[in-house]
Design an enzyme around this catalytic site. Sequence first.
Site: not given
Length: 427
Positions: A120, A323
């Site tokens: 992440d 992201d």
Amino acid sequence: MCAHFILSIPICLLWMFSFSNARIFTMEMHHRFSDQVKEWSHRSGAPFSVHNWPEKGSAEYYALLVSHDIAIRGRALSSFDGGLTFSDGNATFRISSLGFLHYTTVTVGTPGMKFLVALDTGSDLFWVPCHCKQCASTDDSPFSSDFQLSIYDPDESSTSKNVTCNNDLCSYHESCNGTSTSCPYHVSYVSSETSTSGILLEDILHLQAKDSELIKAYVTFGCGQVQTGSFLDIAAPNGLFGLGLDKVSVPSILSREGYIANSFSMCFGQDGTGRINFGDKGTLDQEETPFNMNAFHPVYNVNVTQVQVGTTVLDSEFTALFDSGTSFTYLVDPLYTIFSDSFHSHVRDARRHPDPRMPFEYCYIMGSNTTTSWIPGISLTMDGGGQLAVYDPAIVISTPREFIYCLAVVKSQELNILGLILLQKIL
């Protein structure tokens, strides 16, 4: 600091902050919906079997991905050469039924214990389940017969160390009873719904250099004692590997200790596989753009100075977050409307009536002669003049009666995010 992007098929993104004479570490990735993971699930006989997963390309498939995005990002998205790799290799892979997260295998401690962690770029802390009070089950995952999910026990690792409250990486001093006590942590990922909390520890992360030399690097990570929300199902059953810019992230630690250059790259393939390289400096001929650095909360935020949709140039400057934990691209109004209307003006096929099962507003019935060449291309001009060309910005969705294609952009309330669907289609 600059972000450098390697443009290839599939896409590779290079996050670069400074240079040093250091190693590169790499690993491969697989998507949670990938054929490799589905094959594991077929053999496991676990409750989360592949038969319960949506068919790739169906309306339910993409609806689940948006549900995952909102679960990770919350209400902000809802409109209602020498390098190192992990010791287990550079493979990453996509798994589970909630969206486009990529996973990899890491080994921690002495003796080494393996963990299947989600990657992440939108968060910083690396954490694994540990001394669990509330953690995801390790027995009923779709790959439990092929991969033993682990619970970290500091008492079982001879190299484990406590991180005390006087450590520079301890952010919760107010929760400490004294400077020599263990440092607590708490990270919220979406309001009060998804979070992890516990204490910080240090232990060895097992890595491998390009020349196969084994490296044992001490890193700080979270002993995740209490997980909530998405972390209690298979969104991140065995931990999460934060790749953010904060000093507690593993890339920052490895760079600070002189193991790698302060950079890493990620490559995402449309087949669900990929890789990540720590210390990758990129090439001299690649495109680059600077990050917008916020000293209080540094993230991978960039400036887009111009957008071209088909033959139309939109002078719409905006900032956006890269992201890896978000599936689609999210834009706020009025940018979303301007962008989508421009796309619509170039499409020759009939627009489809809205379907409440699908998260996309701009969908079209695919004619017998429709190919990707009929779908308008999109190009983003980044700060510094670099170009990100998205030649196929639409996704194809199968229905019982027809094929449709949709602009893979969703209206956001307050955040502009460039997600994996768009990034995987960059050439």
